[in-house]
Design a protein around this motif. Structure first.
Motif, PDB file in Angstrom:
ATOM      1  N   CYS A 439       0.849  -1.198   0.000  1.00 16.96           N
ATOM      2  CA  CYS A 439       0.000   0.000   0.000  1.00 16.96           C
ATOM      3  C   CYS A 439       0.885   1.249   0.000  1.00 16.96           C
ATOM      4  N   PRO A 440       0.678   2.170  -0.934  1.00 21.20           N
ATOM      5  CA  PRO A 440       1.530   3.372  -0.970  1.00 21.20           C
ATOM      6  C   PRO A 440       1.437   4.148   0.352  1.00 21.20           C
ATOM      7  N   LEU A 441       2.576   4.397   0.937  1.00 20.18           N
ATOM      8  CA  LEU A 441       2.628   5.116   2.221  1.00 20.18           C
ATOM      9  C   LEU A 441       3.216   6.512   1.962  1.00 20.18           C
ATOM     10  N   ILE A 442       2.420   7.519   2.252  1.00 14.58           N
ATOM     11  CA  ILE A 442       2.825   8.910   1.985  1.00 14.58           C
ATOM     12  C   ILE A 442       3.173   9.576   3.314  1.00 14.58           C
ATOM     13  N   GLY A 443       4.217  10.371   3.334  1.00 14.36           N
ATOM     14  CA  GLY A 443       4.626  11.014   4.587  1.00 14.36           C
ATOM     15  C   GLY A 443       4.748  12.522   4.455  1.00 14.36           C
ATOM     16  N   PHE A 444       4.654  13.178   5.600  1.00 14.95           N
ATOM     17  CA  PHE A 444       4.954  14.620   5.701  1.00 14.95           C
ATOM     18  C   PHE A 444       5.709  14.816   7.009  1.00 14.95           C
ATOM     19  N   ILE A 445       6.793  15.580   6.960  1.00 20.09           N
ATOM     20  CA  ILE A 445       7.540  15.926   8.176  1.00 20.09           C
ATOM     21  C   ILE A 445       7.794  17.419   8.129  1.00 20.09           C
ATOM     22  N   GLY A 446       7.499  18.118   9.208  1.00 16.20           N
ATOM     23  CA  GLY A 446       7.852  19.542   9.179  1.00 16.20           C
ATOM     24  C   GLY A 446       7.120  20.353  10.214  1.00 16.20           C
ATOM     25  N   ARG A 447       7.515  21.606  10.280  1.00 12.21           N
ATOM     26  CA  ARG A 447       6.847  22.538  11.180  1.00 12.21           C
ATOM     27  C   ARG A 447       5.420  22.759  10.688  1.00 12.21           C
ATOM     28  N   LEU A 448       4.476  22.790  11.608  1.00 13.07           N
ATOM     29  CA  LEU A 448       3.073  23.008  11.217  1.00 13.07           C
ATOM     30  C   LEU A 448       2.866  24.510  11.117  1.00 13.07           C
ATOM     31  N   ASP A 449       3.230  25.004   9.969  1.00 12.48           N
ATOM     32  CA  ASP A 449       3.338  26.442   9.764  1.00 12.48           C
ATOM     33  C   ASP A 449       2.738  26.776   8.398  1.00 12.48           C
ATOM     34  N   TYR A 450       2.262  27.976   8.280  1.00 15.27           N
ATOM     35  CA  TYR A 450       1.678  28.467   7.027  1.00 15.27           C
ATOM     36  C   TYR A 450       2.632  28.205   5.851  1.00 15.27           C
ATOM     37  N   GLN A 451       3.944  28.420   6.121  1.00 13.94           N
ATOM     38  CA  GLN A 451       4.950  28.228   5.063  1.00 13.94           C
ATOM     39  C   GLN A 451       4.865  26.840   4.433  1.00 13.94           C
ATOM     40  N   LEU A 528      15.158  20.721   3.261  1.00 16.23           N
ATOM     41  CA  LEU A 528      16.078  19.607   3.503  1.00 16.23           C
ATOM     42  C   LEU A 528      15.368  18.261   3.407  1.00 16.23           C
ATOM     43  N   ASN A 529      14.081  18.243   3.794  1.00 21.49           N
ATOM     44  CA  ASN A 529      13.405  16.945   3.846  1.00 21.49           C
ATOM     45  C   ASN A 529      13.349  16.248   2.492  1.00 21.49           C
ATOM     46  N   MET A 534      15.105  11.751  -0.801  1.00 20.42           N
ATOM     47  CA  MET A 534      15.732  11.177  -1.994  1.00 20.42           C
ATOM     48  C   MET A 534      16.880  10.248  -1.605  1.00 20.42           C
ATOM     49  N   ARG A 535      17.621  10.651  -0.577  1.00 19.69           N
ATOM     50  CA  ARG A 535      18.743   9.809  -0.144  1.00 19.69           C
ATOM     51  C   ARG A 535      18.249   8.462   0.382  1.00 19.69           C
ATOM     52  N   TYR A 536      16.991   8.437   0.853  1.00 24.93           N
ATOM     53  CA  TYR A 536      16.427   7.198   1.402  1.00 24.93           C
ATOM     54  C   TYR A 536      15.513   6.496   0.395  1.00 24.93           C
ATOM     55  N   GLY A 537      15.588   6.906  -0.864  1.00 20.88           N
ATOM     56  CA  GLY A 537      14.775   6.244  -1.887  1.00 20.88           C
ATOM     57  C   GLY A 537      13.295   6.519  -1.739  1.00 20.88           C
ATOM     58  N   THR A 538      12.962   7.607  -1.050  1.00 21.90           N
ATOM     59  CA  THR A 538      11.562   7.999  -0.860  1.00 21.90           C
ATOM     60  C   THR A 538      11.291   9.138  -1.836  1.00 21.90           C
ATOM     61  N   VAL A 539      10.266   8.974  -2.639  1.00 20.26           N
ATOM     62  CA  VAL A 539      10.108   9.866  -3.792  1.00 20.26           C
ATOM     63  C   VAL A 539       9.362  11.149  -3.387  1.00 20.26           C
ATOM     64  N   PRO A 540       9.986  12.314  -3.619  1.00 22.81           N
ATOM     65  CA  PRO A 540       9.332  13.561  -3.218  1.00 22.81           C
ATOM     66  C   PRO A 540       8.271  14.041  -4.207  1.00 22.81           C
ATOM     67  N   VAL A 541       7.164  14.526  -3.648  1.00 18.22           N
ATOM     68  CA  VAL A 541       6.136  15.226  -4.438  1.00 18.22           C
ATOM     69  C   VAL A 541       6.062  16.612  -3.821  1.00 18.22           C
ATOM     70  N   VAL A 542       6.456  17.634  -4.576  1.00 13.39           N
ATOM     71  CA  VAL A 542       6.681  18.951  -3.974  1.00 13.39           C
ATOM     72  C   VAL A 542       6.054  20.074  -4.799  1.00 13.39           C
ATOM     73  N   HIS A 543       5.725  21.153  -4.111  1.00 13.17           N
ATOM     74  CA  HIS A 543       5.311  22.352  -4.830  1.00 13.17           C
ATOM     75  C   HIS A 543       6.541  22.925  -5.538  1.00 13.17           C
ATOM     76  N   SER A 544       6.340  23.362  -6.766  1.00 10.25           N
ATOM     77  CA  SER A 544       7.461  23.863  -7.553  1.00 10.25           C
ATOM     78  C   SER A 544       7.839  25.276  -7.102  1.00 10.25           C
ATOM     79  N   THR A 545       8.629  25.337  -6.055  1.00  9.70           N
ATOM     80  CA  THR A 545       9.042  26.645  -5.536  1.00  9.70           C
ATOM     81  C   THR A 545      10.448  26.559  -4.935  1.00  9.70           C
ATOM     82  N   GLY A 546      11.192  27.685  -5.008  1.00  7.63           N
ATOM     83  CA  GLY A 546      12.492  27.821  -4.345  1.00  7.63           C
ATOM     84  C   GLY A 546      13.392  26.609  -4.464  1.00  7.63           C
ATOM     85  N   GLY A 547      13.898  26.173  -3.312  1.00  5.41           N
ATOM     86  CA  GLY A 547      14.839  25.053  -3.271  1.00  5.41           C
ATOM     87  C   GLY A 547      14.212  23.730  -3.685  1.00  5.41           C
TER      88      GLY A 547
END
Ligand SMILES: Nc1ncnc2c1ncn2[C@@H]1O[C@H](COP(=O)(O)OP(=O)(O)O[C@H]2O[C@H](CO)[C@@H](O)[C@H](O)[C@H]2O)[C@@H](O)[C@H]1O
Length: 633
Positions: A439-451, A528-529, A534-547
């Protein structure tokens, strides 16, 4: 983090100065500054006073005075404003940093083949930051200030990191166990009194980790606040940090030697923003730190250290420097008709006094000069464009290594991915989710912030939970979102887990155990996340912004020559629908195109995100900083 957020602001016009000239400016009380073109400020050098240690506004114990020979300098009111170390003859004498630097240089010249030999010039570098991992960390600032100093030290520089000694009265405090009391007490003159501050020190991995100690750093919560919100005295706490950091190179004989005056400060974010202001306003007028330079490193422009204008007197700065920190809110941002919108802005003060300015990625260096990304400081930052650079952060590849990570259930590498599914099963078990390796397992790690775009996730979850996926979130911050995570977990017991809190081992296990990492950040100076993922073979799905845009390449199964390319998915615009489309594309690829998925994983794992490259660029900028005269001399 905890400071007032500026959504828009007005530039103090007197600071719209072209950055490519090095001019003195004469402070005019309350009106900002006038630039004296081509004219150097004339300052009488002060006569050395009696032997004494101390720095600006600081004093020290009598017995310490006896132990070193030091030349103190005093201002008209008798306050010590600087001193020069004089080497004692015989064993045990204190040597100046220049002596040490020469010794290091000679030692290195005699050491054939060592990497340090490639370093152009050895510098005394002083990082000043509100956090430095592993001692303190709420986000990427801690990561950077915990790893870049080690890399620079390994390249031959003498490196000190100055951050607060936070004690939270929990097991986490043991990280300071090896930091010893240096028995150096100074008095910092600010907030209408003389504050007693002391220093702790640990020498680890070639770096002097210096911790500023004061009762205001000892309380439950995180470095900036607790469950009730940001601490009300953060201006005080970080003012102390900056004063103490300016004193540290002068008063701390680390390993027997002070760093001395010719050092390079790296002031990180607004918490350290007073450092370049203090160098310019309090030290240099008295001939102290005239050979030092200060770089401002902006990790996140959304936090600027803005407080009411009346608090200016708290900083311990001369009144005529008010213009450097002066900040005026636009009409729409004022509370009532009589509100003049007058404030002080610490980050603005740093921008107008730092010798050079760095952001944490190339893209962000451009973004901060735009109306959208500049948070009211875009004009000012544009005016300093000639000294504004972006250096892409690296990551600590020894801490984040799936083949050796102590926090994860099984080890794996690009050559043998078999351990990854074991990490996934272990994570599902730990979180009490149904154990379903496919089953595809999706994750989020980060500050719970508007950013971080949490609102978008919140909005999309009901729809996403209709799909056959699992979702795990780790984060802390806005109490509203913390509560939402708890409620969502109870609504989707077999699909969703929300871990409220800050937990580094869990963050490693989520990074290893998930298939997809979601980052819908509104803006992301570097991020950084996605690199850890990527280093752990976990595929990122990201908003196309900045870094994020800089580092994640969207998968294209029809790339030239029929060879797949890409390391994840980027989506734009920042909307629920485009995010869901990207997630669903990733999930489909995971389920139906196994070999393509493995290719995406492996390309991410093979990316070089080491700090080495970044360190070389930092050295280049250091060199430029010393080629130029101090921006405020
Ligand atoms: N609840 C939790 N438990 C455990 N670990 C957690 C956590 N929440 C966050 N983290 C960790 O904190 C770090 C977050 O770093 P980021 O760079 O993604 O964001 P941040 O916005 O804090 O940093 C800012 O500074 C950095 C560094 O310059 C920039 O990359 C970034 O874009 C900028 O916004 C990661 O190491 C992450 O694993």
């Amino acid at each position: 983090m905890e400071s007032l957020r500026i959504t828009n602001g007005r530039l103090c016009p007197s600071f719209s100065k072209s950055a490519n000239t090095h001019l003195c400016f004469s402070p005019i009380k309350q009106l900002g500054f006038v630039y004296l073109c081509g004219e150097r400020c004339k300052r009488a050098s002060l006569t050395l006073g009696r032997s004494e240690i101390g720095g600006l506004g600081s004093s020290r114990d009598e017995d310490e005075e006896k132990s070193h020979i030091l030349g103190a300098e005093r201002d008209d009111s008798g306050s010590i404003i600087g001193f020069n170390l004089i080497s004692q003859s015989g064993d045990g004498g204190i040597e100046s940093h220049e002596d040490v630097a020469t010794e290091i240089a000679e030692e290195t010249e005699n050491t054939e083949g060592r990497e340090e030999a490639q370093v152009r010039e050895r510098l005394n570098i002083v990082f000043v930051a509100a956090e430095a991992a592993p001692y303190s960390k709420t986000g990427g600032l801690g990561d950077v200030c915990g790893s870049l100093p080690i890399v620079l030290a390994a390249r031959g520089h003498r490196v000190m990191v100055v951050s607060p000694r936070y004690l939270h009265f929990i097991h986490q405090d043991k990280v300071f166990a090896n930091a010893l009391d240096l028995d150096r007490h100074i008095k910092v003159h600010c907030f209408g009194g003389a504050q007693d501050v002391s220093f702790f020190h640990e020498y680890r991995e070639g770096v002097d980790w210096v911790f500023v100690d004061h009762p205001s750093y000892h309380r439950p919560g995180n470095p900036y606040g607790d469950s009730r919100g940001a601490f009300g005295d953060n201006q005080f706490r970080f003012t102390l940090l900056c004063h103490a950091a300016c004193e540290a190179p002068l008063v701390l004989p680390l390993g027997g030697y002070t760093y001395g005056e010719k050092c390079l400060f790296l002031a990180n974010d607004w918490h350290a923003g007073l450092v370049p202001v203090l160098l310019a306003a309090k030290y240099r007028p008295h001939g102290v730190y005239k050979d030092a330079r200060c770089l401002l490193v902006i990790h996140n422009l959304a936090h600027q250290g803005v407080e009411p204008a009346v608090t200016y007197k708290n900083f311990g700065l001369p009144s005529e420097w008010y213009g450097a920190l002066e900040w005026v809110f636009p009409n729409w941002a004022r509370a009532h008709a009589l509100d003049k919108g007058e404030a002080v802005n610490v980050l603005k003060g740093a921008i107008v006094t730092a010798d050079r300015i760095l952001t944490v990625s190339k893209g962000y260096a451009w973004e901060v000069t735009t109306v959208e990304g500049g948070y009211g400081l875009h004009e000012l930052l544009s005016s300093r464009r000639s000294v504004l650079d972006g250096i892409t952060n690296g990551i600590d590849v020894s801490e984040w290594d799936p083949s050796a990570d102590e926090h994860i259930a099984a080890h794996y590498s690009v050559d043998d991915l078999s351990g990854k599914v074991q990490c996934k099963i272990a994570l599902q078990k730990e979180l009490g989710l149904p154990i379903r390796p496919m089953c595809p397992l999706i994750g989020f790690i980060g500050r719970l912030d508007y950013q971080k775009g949490i609102d978008l996730i919140r909005w999309a979850i009901p729809e996403l939970m209709e799909d056959d996926v699992q979702f795990v979130m780790l984060g802390s911050g806005d109490p509203l979102y913390e509560e939402w995570m708890r409620v969502t977990e109870s609504s989707y017991r077999d699909k969703f887990r929300g871990w409220v809190g800050f937990n580094v081992p869990i963050s490693h296990r989520i990074t290893a155990g998930c298939d997809i990492l979601l980052m819908p950040s509104r803006f992301e100076p570097r991020g950084l996340n996605q690199l850890f993922a990527m280093r752990y073979g976990t595929v990122p799905v990201v908003h196309s912004t900045g870094g994020l845009r800089d580092t994640v390449q969207t998968f294209n199964p029809y790339a030239d020559g029929g060879i797949d390319e890409g390391t994840g998915w980027t989506f734009s615009p920042l909307s629920k629908d485009s995010m869901l489309t990207a997630i669903r594309l990733a999930v489909k690829t995971y389920r139906d195109y196994k070999s393509s998925w493995e290719g995406i994983m492996k390309r991410g794992m093979e990316r070089d995100n080491t700090w080495e490259n970044a360190a070389i660029h930092y050295e280049q900028v250091f060199e430029w900083a010393f080629i130029d005269s101090p921006y405020i001399s």
